[in-house]
Every structure is written in C-alpha cells, then in structure tokens.
Enzyme design. Sequence first.
Site, short mmCIF file in Angstrom:
data_model
loop_
_atom_site.label_atom_id
_atom_site.label_comp_id
_atom_site.label_asym_id
_atom_site.label_seq_id
_atom_site.Cartn_x
_atom_site.Cartn_y
_atom_site.Cartn_z
N SER A 1 51.62 17.37 -8.82
CA SER A 1 51.84 18.11 -7.58
C SER A 1 53.12 18.91 -7.51
O SER A 1 53.34 19.63 -6.54
CB SER A 1 51.78 17.16 -6.39
OG SER A 1 50.46 17.03 -5.96
N THR B 1 35.19 11.74 -14.50
CA THR B 1 34.75 13.10 -14.20
C THR B 1 35.91 14.07 -14.32
O THR B 1 35.77 15.17 -14.89
CB THR B 1 34.15 13.17 -12.78
OG1 THR B 1 33.04 12.27 -12.70
CG2 THR B 1 33.69 14.58 -12.45
N GLY C 1 55.04 14.41 -8.61
CA GLY C 1 53.60 14.49 -8.82
C GLY C 1 53.09 13.45 -9.79
O GLY C 1 53.84 12.87 -10.55
N TYR D 1 48.89 14.37 3.85
CA TYR D 1 48.91 15.04 2.55
C TYR D 1 47.49 15.26 2.04
O TYR D 1 46.70 14.34 1.97
CB TYR D 1 49.69 14.18 1.56
CG TYR D 1 49.99 14.90 0.28
CD1 TYR D 1 51.17 15.60 0.12
CD2 TYR D 1 49.07 14.90 -0.75
CE1 TYR D 1 51.45 16.28 -1.04
CE2 TYR D 1 49.34 15.58 -1.93
CZ TYR D 1 50.52 16.26 -2.08
OH TYR D 1 50.78 16.93 -3.23
N SER D 2 47.17 16.50 1.69
CA SER D 2 45.84 16.84 1.20
C SER D 2 45.92 17.98 0.22
O SER D 2 46.37 19.09 0.56
CB SER D 2 44.93 17.23 2.37
OG SER D 2 43.69 17.74 1.90
#
Length: 390
Positions: free
Chosen positions: A107, A173, A345, A203-204
């Site tokens: 992030s 995945t 991140g 947070y998104s």
Amino acid sequence: MREQAWRGFRTSGRRSGRRGVVSAAIAVAAAGVMTMGVVAPATASAAAPRADTVQQGLNALVRGDGLPAALASVKGRDGRTRTYTAGVGDLATGAKVPADGQVRIGSNTKTFTAVVVLQLVAEGKIGLDAKVETYLPGLVRGEGIDGRDITVRQLLQHTSGLPDYEGDIDDDTIRHRYFEPRELLDVAFRHKADFAPGKGWNYSSTNYVVAGLIVQKVTGRGIAAEIDQRVVKRLGLRHTYFPAPGDRTIREPHPKGYHRASADAPLRDVTEIDPSAGWAAGAMISTNSDVNRFFTALLAGRLLPAAQLAEMRTTVPIGDTGAGYGLGLMSRPLSCGGVYWGHGGDINGYETRGGVTDDGRAANIAVTAIPTDEAVTKRLEGLVDTALCR
C-alpha cells in the site's frame, strides 16, 4: 494492498482471516541458518555502530519473532544513510539477504497514486471536491453506493464508504490470476456501502482502484505510465516500478517472500505473484532506500505545489491511535516528540513500515512474511520509532 498497523486498522494486504500463519517452523528454519553465521551485519554508506539498535531490532524480529528476513534503510540526524539486513534471503539455500534488495511495497503504492491525482488537481484536470461521477459516469453503483455522492477527496482519504474487495479474493487466486481494475470493483460492489460518504473512516483499497481509473480517464494513459513519468523518473528512483500486466517476478536482487496458509500447512515461497489485485492500491516494487527518497522528496515539496501538499497532510484521526490519515499519507506520533509521515504496506510475502520527518530523518523496514501476531507488527513499528528517534 492492506497494512496492519493498529488494532482494527489495516492498510495493505489480506484480511486477517485469510493471512497465513508465521509459525515456529519459520523461526526454526531461519535460526538454524543463522547459527551458521548468515545473519548479515549492517552495511551502509557509513558503517553502523557495533551495538546499533536498529540492527539489534532486526535480529530480534528474525530470531525472536520467526520472520525469515528483515532489511532496513535509515537516514539519521547526522544525514548519513545506513542499510541493514538480518536473517536469510532464501530459506532453501541459506542465501544472504541482498543489501537494500527489492521488495513488494504493497500500500505504499497508494501514496504514489495520490501524488499523481494531486498533481492533476494542481493542473486543473481533476477537482479534489468534484464527484466521482464527473469522471466515471455510471461506474460506481451499488447498495448505498453512488458515484454522484462521492468526491475525489473522499476516495483518497478513505471517507467514501466504499466497501473493500480484498477479503473476497483468496491468496491462491491472487497469486495466479490477473485482474482488470473493473473486476475488482465488481467484487467490491457486491457489498453494501460501509457508511454514507463523509460520515466515517474505513480503509478500503477500492478507493484507490477508483482513483486510478480517474487518472486513466483524465490523462488517457495508464496509471503505471503516469506514476513512472510523474514520480519515478522525476525523482530518479532507479529501483522502483509498477509491474506490467502478467509480470509476476521481481527484477533485481531481492529476498524471497514467504507465506503459510495455516498452522499445519507447508511453508510456501510466494515471491512470484500476480500483483494486479493490488493495482493502483498496492502493486509496486521498490527498495527501502527508494521509498525513503520518495517520501523525503514528497515532504520537501518536490512533487506537489504547497497547496496540494497541505491538503495531503490534512488528516482525519484513526480511532484513538494518535495516527492520522491524510490524502494517501499517514502521520504517526514519535516517542521522542512530533510525528513522522509515510504509509506502509503488505502483500503476500512482504510487509513494509516506515516514514520520514520534516527535518529529513527517514527509515523504512521490510520483512519477508506478513506477521499474523499484532504484537510482532507493533514491534516492527516500534523499530521504526527507534530508528527515527535515536
């Protein structure tokens, strides 16, 4: 991707239920190699003191907390930059950790994306308080979700209420599948909004997928190209890049990243993954020293005009943690007074923490497995504080 920074607050990787367990097996494997003398000493443009607290902290993360490797770059009060390593870069071979090796920075990518958006704001091409609908008509829709009610500012500050997509995409995945950005939005918008726009903070990564699409719509170029031209090349970040579609490798010398799906599952090398599920929210690769240069240049005003940098540094509180979230930039309190600015991140195999101070100190630390114990994450963050306050 998401990052676990405080209780109930995560900013870059997998939701806790899907994260692998860093088990005693990692500690045994790492410690077994270290007893053969592979714990790397500090290496730097200036040699670190023998009893250096940063080196001791990295060693503790490996020996005591079971992380395969840890590496750091620190610019101190004296203006000197020191690099450090501990542990092993490859548990199968016992190879050393490359000094200032490349890692996936998760992030921290969000800050790069936010800088590009704010540059476009300064150029009059994006309105910070314009609605998302202005740029992506009809795209942002769902239960309680409407791009006509969400501003660009709310995307960058995670106050839009957009639900996150990451918990719905499993680790296997993510490793092997390429995602188009709009596929990620399809996953997110199966869920209802977390809250009405501007009425909360959550947070998104979905916010930054939308922000990346706005950049592409306004410029007519991919977000990777914009970040490369506007930030990476401008600052001369020679070891930083946004992977091309289908690129699952890390180009330069790097420690391998590891993941364990459950306590009784085998340890897996997850160095090579498809980072497209992170996209504008978490796909980039860099080194600790390049990340430090990026945040230092940002805070020094080399990337944004004063007005946009001031907007970026205007924060909302993150619970009662003492931290704040601006526009793709976080502030965290220092034990020695003041704050430092950065992001952090995590993405399968790697976790990074760090930031810079207004007077030019900088520290970034990476480890090669995502801690599942919050106490380990707190020790990692505490080491950043130690590096900046000594």
